[in-house]
Motif scaffolding. Structure first.
Motif, mmCIF file in Angstrom:
data_model
loop_
_atom_site.group_PDB
_atom_site.id
_atom_site.type_symbol
_atom_site.label_atom_id
_atom_site.label_comp_id
_atom_site.label_asym_id
_atom_site.label_seq_id
_atom_site.Cartn_x
_atom_site.Cartn_y
_atom_site.Cartn_z
ATOM 1 N N VAL A 66 0.846 -1.025 0.505
ATOM 2 C CA VAL A 66 -0.277 -0.186 0.108
ATOM 3 C C VAL A 66 0.766 1.413 -0.188
ATOM 4 C CG1 VAL A 66 -1.522 1.148 1.335
ATOM 5 C CG2 VAL A 66 -1.676 -0.955 1.780
ATOM 6 N N LEU A 67 0.394 2.241 -0.644
ATOM 7 C CA LEU A 67 1.386 3.379 -0.834
ATOM 8 C C LEU A 67 0.375 4.626 -0.597
ATOM 9 C CD1 LEU A 67 3.598 5.189 -1.665
ATOM 10 C CD2 LEU A 67 3.500 5.233 -3.973
ATOM 11 N N ILE A 68 0.709 5.280 0.329
ATOM 12 C CA ILE A 68 -0.155 6.734 0.938
ATOM 13 C C ILE A 68 -0.132 7.452 0.196
ATOM 14 C CG2 ILE A 68 -1.718 7.774 2.554
ATOM 15 C CD1 ILE A 68 -1.314 5.218 4.190
ATOM 16 N N VAL A 69 0.057 8.603 -1.444
ATOM 17 C CA VAL A 69 0.152 9.657 -1.606
ATOM 18 C C VAL A 69 -0.214 10.510 -1.084
ATOM 19 C CG1 VAL A 69 1.358 10.584 -3.283
ATOM 20 C CG2 VAL A 69 0.511 8.181 -3.537
ATOM 21 N N PHE A 70 0.732 12.272 -0.075
ATOM 22 C CA PHE A 70 0.259 12.759 0.595
ATOM 23 C C PHE A 70 0.040 13.888 -0.674
ATOM 24 C CE2 PHE A 70 1.041 10.703 3.987
ATOM 25 C CZ PHE A 70 -0.545 10.393 4.993
ATOM 26 N N GLY A 71 -1.160 14.641 -1.355
ATOM 27 C CA GLY A 71 -1.123 15.474 -1.444
ATOM 28 C C GLY A 71 -1.994 16.694 -1.978
ATOM 29 N N SER A 72 -2.454 17.437 -3.271
ATOM 30 C CA SER A 72 -3.414 18.984 -2.503
ATOM 31 C C SER A 72 -4.339 18.569 -2.931
ATOM 32 C CB SER A 72 -2.024 20.392 -3.072
ATOM 33 O OG SER A 72 -3.345 21.492 -3.084
ATOM 34 N N ASP A 73 -5.445 19.846 -2.135
ATOM 35 C CA ASP A 73 -7.478 19.629 -2.534
ATOM 36 C C ASP A 73 -7.593 20.832 -3.809
ATOM 37 O OD1 ASP A 73 -9.051 18.140 -3.216
ATOM 38 O OD2 ASP A 73 -10.216 19.061 -1.464
ATOM 39 N N HIS A 74 -5.780 21.736 -3.528
ATOM 40 C CA HIS A 74 -6.004 23.201 -4.010
ATOM 41 C C HIS A 74 -5.266 23.367 -5.244
ATOM 42 C CE1 HIS A 74 -9.734 23.543 -0.975
ATOM 43 N NE2 HIS A 74 -8.468 23.309 -0.257
ATOM 44 N N GLY A 75 -5.504 24.469 -5.824
ATOM 45 C CA GLY A 75 -4.532 25.135 -7.037
ATOM 46 C C GLY A 75 -3.967 25.724 -6.230
ATOM 47 N N LEU A 76 -3.113 26.741 -7.707
ATOM 48 C CA LEU A 76 -2.453 27.701 -6.897
ATOM 49 C C LEU A 76 -1.205 27.300 -6.603
ATOM 50 C CD1 LEU A 76 -5.306 30.113 -6.386
ATOM 51 C CD2 LEU A 76 -3.914 30.446 -8.184
ATOM 52 N N CYS A 77 -0.808 26.407 -6.956
ATOM 53 C CA CYS A 77 0.426 25.594 -6.215
ATOM 54 C C CYS A 77 1.747 24.726 -7.160
ATOM 55 C CB CYS A 77 0.069 24.951 -5.052
ATOM 56 S SG CYS A 77 -0.979 23.336 -5.232
ATOM 57 N N GLY A 78 1.568 25.840 -8.412
ATOM 58 C CA GLY A 78 2.466 25.406 -9.450
ATOM 59 C C GLY A 78 2.294 24.010 -9.661
ATOM 60 N N SER A 119 4.405 2.402 2.483
ATOM 61 C CA SER A 119 4.872 3.582 2.287
ATOM 62 C C SER A 119 3.994 5.309 2.603
ATOM 63 C CB SER A 119 5.491 3.642 1.139
ATOM 64 O OG SER A 119 5.955 1.597 1.424
ATOM 65 N N LEU A 120 5.085 5.931 2.162
ATOM 66 C CA LEU A 120 4.442 7.022 2.244
ATOM 67 C C LEU A 120 4.902 7.870 1.435
ATOM 68 C CD1 LEU A 120 3.776 7.727 6.192
ATOM 69 C CD2 LEU A 120 1.647 7.024 4.942
ATOM 70 N N ALA A 121 4.910 8.446 0.514
ATOM 71 C CA ALA A 121 4.684 9.357 -0.245
ATOM 72 C C ALA A 121 4.334 11.614 0.056
ATOM 73 C CB ALA A 121 4.445 9.277 -2.080
ATOM 74 N N TYR A 122 5.036 12.212 0.088
ATOM 75 C CA TYR A 122 5.250 13.369 0.791
ATOM 76 C C TYR A 122 6.481 14.495 0.245
ATOM 77 C CZ TYR A 122 7.105 12.227 4.707
ATOM 78 O OH TYR A 122 8.312 12.010 5.497
#
Length: 305
Positions: A75-87, A167-170
């Motif tokens: 299992v791989l957990i990916v932490f990203g964004s839920d909003h824009g304006l971050c390139g 595993s975690l990805a961030y």
């Protein structure tokens, strides 16, 4: 000429409104980063307590049995964004994850935090099994970490095995370099970490004691280890997301300021041209009146001759 000045005035007013929005977003990014950064530091102390509990347990029960076979479920957990304006924040992390999984011999279940990250992963042909909403405040980080922990428990139960690799990805902070994508393995426990905890002497006048069954206590400590690690990953992701948004808004603010300077310079030039034209019209009109006056005074003299 007046219409051109009117258009320039409207453009200048629009750019000033855009600059106000960009400046507000920049300020919010700075304000939002501080509590998430404090949360990341606070969970590190809690994580150290969990590792101390593992050290106490391992010092009493002896070495753990290591399994040489690969985990049945990854299992791989990916932490990203839920909003824009971050390139390209989400795209860079998704590309890094895809590079890490390209040589994977076993299929990996991908869990995603953030709708924008889910789209970036799909662009890399990595379809997330489940997408979670990122926290909207510091209080939401604990709820997200608890939700992910429960979801992993449900996956173990559904697959009928405890042999799960997580595993975690961030994005994490990288000192003066800014930030960098990172993929860390949580389960199974790192062998170096386990060996260190097993060989490290217990420094105390009294030996640690516990009343719970060793297996139950070990599972509880591992669950808290997962919780603390995912809490920290979520906090780091929010810190770096706001840092990326701050950098982008700073660039946008500089671009807007440059455009405003150009518009103001063009407006001043246009106004100066308009003033010059009006002055020339006045001078030409004055000369015309003066010429007519001289013509009228010269006419009677010709008639007398």
């Amino acid at each position: 000429m007046a219409q051109t000045l009117e258009v320039l005035s409207r453009r200048t007013a629009s750019m000033e409104g855009i600059r106000s929005i960009v400046h507000t977003m920049k300020t919010l990014s700075v304000i939002n980063s501080a509590p998430y950064e404090h949360a990341a530091r606070a969970i590190e102390s809690y994580h150290e307590t969990i590792l101390l509990g593992l050290h106490a347990l391992l010092s009493q029960i002896g070495p753990l049995e290591s399994s040489s076979s690969a985990a049945r479920t990854k299992v791989l957990i990916v932490f990203g964004s839920d909003h824009g304006l971050c390139g390209s924040y989400n795209e860079v992390l998704a590309s890094h994850v895809a590079e890490q999984l390209v040589d994977a011999s076993q299929q990996t279940i991908v869990l995603c935090v953030g709708a924008q990250m889910a789209d970036a992963l799909r662009d890399q042909r990595l379809a997330p099994e489940t997408t979670f909403f990122p926290p909207a405040s510091v209080d939401g980080i604990g709820r997200l970490a608890n939700l992910l922990t429960r979801h992993l428990d449900d996956m173990r139960r559904d697959h009928g095995t405890d042999d799960v690799a997580v595993s975690l990805a961030y994005f994490t902070r990288d000192g003066n370099k800014g930030q960098r994508p990172e993929v860390i393995a949580l389960l199974p426990l790192d062998r170096d970490l386990v060996q260190e905890l097993q060989t490290k002497p217990w420094v105390s006048r009294s030996l640690p004691a516990f009343s719970m069954p060793p297996t139950t206590l070990f599972q509880a400590l591992i669950r808290n280890h997962l919780f603390a690690s995912m809490f920290r990953a979520a906090a780091e992701a929010l810190v770096t997301e706001n840092a990326a948004r701050l950098a982008l808004m700073s660039q946008a603010e500089q671009s807007v300021d440059d455009r405003l300077d150009a518009l103001m310079s063009e407006t001043r030039s246009m106004r100066q041209s308009e003033i010059t034209t009006e002055l020339l019209d006045v001078i030409i009109g004055f000369e015309a009146l003066k010429k007519n006056r001289h013509s009228k005074t010269a006419l009677p003299k010709k008639e007398s001759n």
